[in-house]
Design an enzyme around this catalytic site. Structure first.
Site, PDB file in Angstrom:
ATOM      1  N   TYR A  97       7.299  -8.521  -4.242  1.00 42.70           N
ATOM      2  CA  TYR A  97       6.226  -7.517  -4.278  1.00 42.70           C
ATOM      3  C   TYR A  97       4.995  -8.081  -4.990  1.00 42.70           C
ATOM      4  O   TYR A  97       3.877  -8.008  -4.481  1.00 42.70           O
ATOM      5  CB  TYR A  97       6.717  -6.255  -4.996  1.00 42.70           C
ATOM      6  N   ASN A 149      -3.402   0.186   3.619  1.00 43.57           N
ATOM      7  CA  ASN A 149      -2.792   0.639   2.361  1.00 43.57           C
ATOM      8  C   ASN A 149      -1.266   0.637   2.381  1.00 43.57           C
ATOM      9  O   ASN A 149      -0.641   0.545   1.326  1.00 43.57           O
ATOM     10  CB  ASN A 149      -3.330   2.048   2.060  1.00 43.57           C
TER      11      ASN A 149
HETATM   12  P1  NAP Z   1       4.362   5.760  -0.805  1.00 42.62           P
HETATM   13  O1  NAP Z   1       4.195   7.138  -1.338  1.00 42.62           O
HETATM   14  O2  NAP Z   1       5.757   5.245  -0.568  1.00 42.62           O
HETATM   15  O3  NAP Z   1       3.495   5.616   0.523  1.00 42.62           O
HETATM   16  C1  NAP Z   1       3.590   4.481   1.345  1.00 42.62           C
HETATM   17  C2  NAP Z   1       3.664   4.936   2.790  1.00 42.62           C
HETATM   18  O4  NAP Z   1       3.653   3.756   3.635  1.00 42.62           O
HETATM   19  C3  NAP Z   1       4.984   5.673   3.110  1.00 42.62           C
HETATM   20  O5  NAP Z   1       4.729   6.808   3.893  1.00 42.62           O
HETATM   21  C4  NAP Z   1       5.772   4.624   3.863  1.00 42.62           C
HETATM   22  O6  NAP Z   1       6.718   5.171   4.739  1.00 42.62           O
HETATM   23  C5  NAP Z   1       4.668   3.910   4.614  1.00 42.62           C
HETATM   24  N1  NAP Z   1       5.090   2.625   5.144  1.00 42.62           N
HETATM   25  C6  NAP Z   1       5.982   1.749   4.611  1.00 42.62           C
HETATM   26  N2  NAP Z   1       6.131   0.695   5.418  1.00 42.62           N
HETATM   27  C7  NAP Z   1       5.324   0.905   6.500  1.00 42.62           C
HETATM   28  C8  NAP Z   1       5.066   0.168   7.681  1.00 42.62           C
HETATM   29  N3  NAP Z   1       5.671  -0.998   7.943  1.00 42.62           N
HETATM   30  N4  NAP Z   1       4.163   0.676   8.566  1.00 42.62           N
HETATM   31  C9  NAP Z   1       3.558   1.858   8.333  1.00 42.62           C
HETATM   32  N5  NAP Z   1       3.777   2.603   7.245  1.00 42.62           N
HETATM   33  C10 NAP Z   1       4.654   2.124   6.319  1.00 42.62           C
HETATM   34  O7  NAP Z   1       3.741   4.711  -1.807  1.00 42.62           O
HETATM   35  P2  NAP Z   1       2.261   4.558  -2.444  1.00 42.62           P
HETATM   36  O8  NAP Z   1       2.473   4.348  -3.885  1.00 42.62           O
HETATM   37  O9  NAP Z   1       1.334   5.614  -1.964  1.00 42.62           O
HETATM   38  O10 NAP Z   1       1.864   3.146  -1.825  1.00 42.62           O
HETATM   39  C11 NAP Z   1       0.625   2.900  -1.171  1.00 42.62           C
HETATM   40  C12 NAP Z   1       0.177   1.501  -1.532  1.00 42.62           C
HETATM   41  O11 NAP Z   1      -0.129   1.465  -2.925  1.00 42.62           O
HETATM   42  C13 NAP Z   1       1.230   0.423  -1.310  1.00 42.62           C
HETATM   43  O12 NAP Z   1       0.634  -0.732  -0.764  1.00 42.62           O
HETATM   44  C14 NAP Z   1       1.731   0.133  -2.713  1.00 42.62           C
HETATM   45  O13 NAP Z   1       2.259  -1.167  -2.834  1.00 42.62           O
HETATM   46  C15 NAP Z   1       0.461   0.321  -3.499  1.00 42.62           C
HETATM   47  N6  NAP Z   1       0.598   0.530  -4.945  1.00 42.62           N
HETATM   48  C16 NAP Z   1       1.230   1.641  -5.436  1.00 42.62           C
HETATM   49  C17 NAP Z   1       1.311   1.818  -6.807  1.00 42.62           C
HETATM   50  C18 NAP Z   1       1.984   3.016  -7.420  1.00 42.62           C
HETATM   51  O14 NAP Z   1       2.141   3.056  -8.659  1.00 42.62           O
HETATM   52  N7  NAP Z   1       2.376   4.015  -6.647  1.00 42.62           N
HETATM   53  C19 NAP Z   1       0.761   0.872  -7.676  1.00 42.62           C
HETATM   54  C20 NAP Z   1       0.142  -0.241  -7.134  1.00 42.62           C
HETATM   55  C21 NAP Z   1       0.044  -0.390  -5.773  1.00 42.62           C
HETATM   56  P3  NAP Z   1       8.240   5.327   4.210  1.00 42.62           P
HETATM   57  O15 NAP Z   1       8.190   6.254   3.058  1.00 42.62           O
HETATM   58  O16 NAP Z   1       8.969   5.866   5.383  1.00 42.62           O
HETATM   59  O17 NAP Z   1       8.669   3.937   3.800  1.00 42.62           O
END
Ligand code: NAP
Length: 258
Positions: free
Chosen positions: A152, A86
């Protein structure tokens, strides 16, 4: 008995947002959970919110780290049944002409190659036992334009293809692989969007473009992940599931004035 009782699970990006909610839901449903993230403080907070979660700091884009988190799960729990790959980064909103190959590489390395490495290192253990479920987070940005920057969006379209092609590469092994395509979810990644809207007093306009007419929260994605991880999804394979309030179902639409 929980829906994931007996399942040995890895969730990446579990220090925040969707990954945290998923690690918590997996554990609530009886799964044994290894939570992986680069953010140690975030992982600590995740473990504080729910019993039954073990944390590991690792960068999902590095092959040695991926091999290590899979190995840790095997050592801790004696096997591996579910990986939820994820973790992701947004890459920001960089205009097309200012994008560099280095920027592209960073986004692809985390968002696309990270999930590939999870499949590469996790699936052999699932193949050996004849069962397993792999889930990857894609995005509505991988289905249509205007939900993220160029790298992205391309990375997330790549995740959809990765899931479809891997389901076929793993044909007949008992290992299922699916993607979830979230719409707009309030997490660490989208915090700036929400903060800007709250400052302007326009929060009630967020999410109005989808037919459910609101934004989503992380547990709504986590609940879909629980389903795909569980045996309830035993015939769901190679699928990209939008969990987006219906956003990806529609053409641009302006409702008639009342
Ligand atoms: P988030 O709150 O920023 O959580 C993502 C987590 O992944 C953060 O703790 C981040 O750490 C960590 N991370 C980043 N790079 C990493 C790496 N190389 N290795 C290990 N951990 C890493 O964002 P989220 O929205 O929950 O995102 C989760 C997934 O959902 C992602 O793939 C995102 O693209 C996808 N997504 C999100 C949305 C949305 O609206 N939120 C919509 C569509 C898809 P840091 O904070 O230290 O970077």
């Amino acid at each position: 008995m929980g829906r994931l009782t007996g399942k040995r699970c890895i969730v990446t990006g579990a220090g925040s947002g969707i990954g945290r909610a998923s690690a918590i839901r997996f554990a609530e449903e009886g799964g044994q959970v290894l939570a992986v993230d680069v953010n140690e403080a975030g992982l600590t907070e995740t473990c504080a919110q729910q019993d039954g979660i073990t944390m590991m700091v690792a960068d999902v884009s590095e092959e040695t780290a991926v091999a290590a988190y899979v190995e840790k799960c095997l050592t801790l729990f004696g096997g591996l049944d579910v990986i939820y790959a994820n973790a992701g980064i947004s890459g920001g909103a960089v205009p097309m002409m200012e994008l560099t190959p280095e920027h592209w590489m960073k986004v692809l390395q985390v968002n696309l190659i990270g999930p590939f490495l999870a499949i590469k290192h996790g699936s052999p253990h699932m193949i050996a036992q004849g069962t397993g479920s792999i889930i990857c987070t894609a995005s509505v940005a991988g289905l249509r334009a205007n939900a993220g920057g160029l790298p992205y969006s391309a990375s997330k379209a790549g995740v959809v293809s990765l899931v479809q092609t891997s389901a076929n590469a793993l044909a007949g092994t008992g290992v299922r692989i699916n993607a979830i395509c979230p719409g707009l979810i309030e997490t660490g990644m989208t915090r700036p969007t929400f903060e800007r809207a709250r400052e302007r007093g326009t929060e009630d306009r967020i999410g109005q473009l989808n037919p459910t007419r609101r934004y989503g929260v992380p547990v709504e994605i986590a609940n879909a992940a629980v389903f795909l991880a569980s045996d309830e999804a035993s015939y769901v394979n190679g699928h990209a599931l939008p969990v987006d309030g219906g956003l990806s179902s529609t053409l641009p639409f302006v409702p008639p004035r009342k």
